[in-house]
Structure formats: structure tokens, C-alpha cells
Design a protein around this motif. Structure first.
Motif, mmCIF file in Angstrom:
data_model
loop_
_atom_site.group_PDB
_atom_site.id
_atom_site.type_symbol
_atom_site.label_atom_id
_atom_site.label_comp_id
_atom_site.label_asym_id
_atom_site.label_seq_id
_atom_site.Cartn_x
_atom_site.Cartn_y
_atom_site.Cartn_z
ATOM 1 N N LEU A 1 0.844 -1.241 -0.118
ATOM 2 C CA LEU A 1 -0.060 -0.188 -0.189
ATOM 3 C C LEU A 1 0.903 1.195 -0.005
ATOM 4 O O LEU A 1 0.195 2.266 -0.304
ATOM 5 C CB LEU A 1 -1.059 -0.046 1.225
ATOM 6 N N SER A 2 2.036 1.394 0.532
ATOM 7 C CA SER A 2 2.895 2.337 0.645
ATOM 8 C C SER A 2 3.328 2.926 -1.099
ATOM 9 O O SER A 2 3.371 4.092 -1.238
ATOM 10 C CB SER A 2 4.260 2.179 1.220
ATOM 11 N N VAL A 3 3.343 1.961 -1.784
ATOM 12 C CA VAL A 3 3.708 2.260 -3.342
ATOM 13 C C VAL A 3 2.524 2.792 -3.786
ATOM 14 O O VAL A 3 2.469 3.878 -4.559
ATOM 15 C CB VAL A 3 4.191 0.736 -4.041
ATOM 16 N N ASN A 4 1.113 2.168 -3.455
ATOM 17 C CA ASN A 4 0.026 2.893 -4.113
ATOM 18 C C ASN A 4 -0.130 4.204 -3.472
ATOM 19 O O ASN A 4 -0.780 5.022 -4.330
ATOM 20 C CB ASN A 4 -1.095 2.040 -3.598
ATOM 21 N N THR A 5 0.497 4.484 -2.400
ATOM 22 C CA THR A 5 0.265 5.826 -1.558
ATOM 23 C C THR A 5 1.230 6.945 -2.448
ATOM 24 O O THR A 5 0.821 8.066 -2.741
ATOM 25 C CB THR A 5 0.619 5.822 -0.303
ATOM 26 N N LEU A 6 2.338 6.562 -2.703
ATOM 27 C CA LEU A 6 3.132 7.130 -3.431
ATOM 28 C C LEU A 6 2.918 7.558 -4.975
ATOM 29 O O LEU A 6 2.819 8.729 -5.357
ATOM 30 C CB LEU A 6 4.637 6.474 -3.614
ATOM 31 N N ILE A 7 2.187 6.676 -5.411
ATOM 32 C CA ILE A 7 1.588 6.670 -6.871
ATOM 33 C C ILE A 7 0.438 7.700 -6.756
ATOM 34 O O ILE A 7 0.310 8.415 -7.786
ATOM 35 C CB ILE A 7 1.076 5.477 -7.479
ATOM 36 N N ALA A 8 -0.313 7.588 -5.648
ATOM 37 C CA ALA A 8 -1.478 8.734 -5.426
ATOM 38 C C ALA A 8 -0.879 9.820 -5.434
ATOM 39 O O ALA A 8 -1.693 10.941 -6.001
ATOM 40 C CB ALA A 8 -2.319 8.327 -4.291
ATOM 41 N N SER A 9 0.293 10.267 -4.651
ATOM 42 C CA SER A 9 0.594 11.723 -4.688
ATOM 43 C C SER A 9 1.195 12.007 -5.744
ATOM 44 O O SER A 9 1.158 13.049 -6.454
ATOM 45 C CB SER A 9 1.979 11.564 -3.458
ATOM 46 N N GLY A 10 1.663 11.124 -6.835
ATOM 47 C CA GLY A 10 2.072 11.264 -8.268
ATOM 48 C C GLY A 10 0.735 11.798 -8.949
ATOM 49 O O GLY A 10 1.039 12.607 -9.770
ATOM 50 N N LEU A 11 -0.363 11.079 -8.704
ATOM 51 C CA LEU A 11 -1.341 11.506 -9.330
ATOM 52 C C LEU A 11 -1.891 13.103 -9.119
ATOM 53 O O LEU A 11 -2.430 13.570 -9.836
ATOM 54 C CB LEU A 11 -2.651 10.454 -8.775
ATOM 55 N N VAL A 12 -1.702 13.240 -7.769
ATOM 56 C CA VAL A 12 -1.970 14.828 -7.428
ATOM 57 C C VAL A 12 -0.956 15.644 -8.076
ATOM 58 O O VAL A 12 -1.477 16.785 -8.754
ATOM 59 C CB VAL A 12 -1.888 14.908 -5.863
#
Length: 302
Positions: free
Chosen positions: A265-276
Motif C-alpha cells: 500500500l505504500s507504493v500505491n500511496t506514493l503513486i497517489a501523490s504522483g496523481l496529485v
């Protein structure tokens, strides 16, 4: 009138290139949304930090915006001044040399800028930031206490400003060179000084290009990774203090630093910040395009 084969081929290639860009953009957006979705729907306690995605991303977004915007505030006036000097004031040989030197700044790798900021610029700012904290500490940007190492948001902003300077300067210089000669000669013939001619003819003609160049520079500053990661001494949090050791990180730098050791989930969170970051960049470019389109009726012909 029927088109020649060469015109049809060129038109098809141009259209295909435009469609390919849109497909690539849609693919990037789809990837980011798909990979970020688990973190968007996960409970707050499962997100790194245990306080939810918004609390995780907000300090990174704040650091990204404050560093990029302040870098733009420094770089744009300098770029316009340099472009005007090279175009209208400097002798031809000096102008060519200065133009080459400014363009060469764009060829320097970002990691070199980061090392320069950490090893050279940061120590040089220790004494000035101490003075700023002592005499201008009532301003939130210089509240202090000043960092003993100089690895502050202020240094990161200066490094970003130097990095985006050649991009803005090159675009603005070309725009100034396109100013209709008749406009310049008419201003001078009416008795205007060189500066008055620039103010009345050159700057209005190049205003939309200055905006476009600024947005290009802002896009570069928003996505810069290694230079910021090397320079900043990150402690998290949201603060307007530019000279202390407590600095928010940026989205791009945080992804670069955290991604190698992240899993699940940490990877998904980093990608979510990339989406922002992707969304912010898209919005910035849309706003810039809207501003430029409002002035597209202005041209040398009218």
C-alpha cells in the motif's frame, strides 16, 4: 485545390502525432488512477503515517507549490531582463556569448545542481539567513531559527530558479525577436526612448509568450526531483519558514526517496501523490492556455 501527396503525408503525420500524445496522456492518467485506487479506498490507519491520504499528501503538495512558485517569482523577472538585454542592449558578440551561456545552463544535469546547492550555495546562505532571522524575523518566511547547515527551502528555491531560468529566457528571447520591426521603428520615430519603445511595443507583443514560458518553467519546477532531494533537509510538516531546518518535502522528491524501499500500500500511496502532481500540472497548463488564448487576437499585423 487538391493537396499534393507531400502535404497529405505531412498532415497525416501531424494529426497522428497529436493523437498519439493524447493517447499517451490518457494512458498515464489511467495507470496513475488504477495504481492509486487502493490507497484512495484504504482506511486512514493503513496509509503511511496512520492519518489518511490527505494528511500524507498535503505537506508534500504544500512544499511542491511553495518551492515552485517562489522559484518562478525569482526566475521570471531575471529571464525577461536577460532576454531584453541580449536582444536590445548588448553588442552582437556579447549577446551571442551570453545566449550560449544561458542555453548551456539547460544542459547541466539536475543532480549537479543539487550538489552545487548542497556543497556551495547552502554554506554561503548560513550568514545571510542568520541576519534575516535576526532583523526580519517578524516576517513568516524568515521566522527562523536559521539552519546551521543551510540546507533549507530557500536554497532549494534558488536552485530551482537557476534551473528554470534558461527555459524561460530562451522562449522569451525568441518572442521579443519576433516583435514587428515597424512597431519598434514607429515608436522610435515618435520620439520614444529605447526603454519606452520596449515598454510600449515589445513587452505587450511578448506578454503571452512570457506567460507561456513561465508555465513551462513552472512545470519543470513542479516536477524537479533530484536537486530538491539532495538540497533539502526534510522534516515534514507545513511551514512558510524558508530558512529553518524544518522543511516540507516535495511530491517528486518524496517519491524518489521513498519508492525503492516501499511495498504494498505504500507504493500505491506514493503513486497517489504522483496523481496529485499530475493533476496540478495539468491544471496549470490549462490555465496558461486559457490566458494565452485570450490574447491570441493580438499580433504584429493588427
Amino acid at each position: 485545390m487538391p493537396q499534393r501527396p507531400g502535404d497529405r503525408i505531412f498532415s497525416g503525420l501531424s494529426t497522428g502525432a497529436g493523437v498519439l500524445i493524447l493517447i499517451a496522456l490518457a494512458g498515464v492518467a489511467a495507470f496513475l488512477i488504477t495504481e492509486a485506487w487502493p490507497s484512495l479506498t484504504a482506511p486512514a490507519e493503513d496509509i503511511p503515517g496512520g492519518e489518511g491520504l490527505l494528511v500524507y499528501v498535503w505537506p508534500l503538495l504544500f512544499g511542491t507549490l511553495i518551492s515552485a512558485l517562489f522559484a518562478l517569482v525569482i526566475a521570471v523577472p531575471l529571464a525577461v531582463a536577460i532576454a531584453l538585454f541580449i536582444t536590445y542592449y548588448a553588442p552582437r558578440r556579447i549577446a551571442q556569448v551570453l545566449g550560449y551561456l544561458i542555453d548551456l545552463l539547460a544542459a547541466v544535469p539536475s543532480i549537479i545542481y543539487g550538489l552545487w546547492g548542497m556543497q556551495v550555495l547552502a554554506p554561503l546562505t548560513v550568514a545571510p539567513t542568520t541576519w534575516l532571522s535576526e532583523y526580519l524575523g517578524f516576517i513568516p518566511f524568515f521566522a527562523g531559527p536559521p539552519s546551521a547547515t543551510g540546507r533549507t527551502m530557500l536554497v532549494a528555491i534558488i536552485v530551482l530558479a537557476v534551473m528554470i531560468l534558461p527555459i524561460i529566457t530562451a522562449v522569451v528571447r525568441e518572442a521579443f525577436l519576433q516583435t514587428p520591426r515597424l512597431h519598434e521603428e514607429a515608436s522610435l520615430a515618435l520620439g520614444a526612448t529605447r526603454w519606452e519603445m520596449i515598454r510600449m511595443a515589445v513587452l505587450p507583443f511578448g506578454r503571452s509568450s512570457v506567460i507561456g514560458a513561465s508555465m513551462l518553467g513552472l512545470g519543470r519546477a513542479l516536477g524537479e526531483t533530484m536537486a530538491v532531494a539532495i538540497v533539502l533537509s526534510v522534516s515534514g510538516g507545513v511551514t512558510f519558514n524558508l530558512i529553518s531546518s524544518g522543511n516540507p518535502s516535495t511530491i517528486a522528491a518524496n517519491i524518489a526517496l521513498q519508492f525503492p524501499e516501499s511495498t504494498g500500500l505504500s507504493v500505491n500511496t506514493l503513486i497517489a501523490s504522483g496523481l496529485v502532481l499530475f493533476a496540478i500540472t495539468l491544471v496549470v497548463n490549462m490555465i496558461a492556455r486559457g490566458v494565452i488564448n485570450r490574447r491570441k487576437e493580438f499580433s504584429g499585423a493588427n
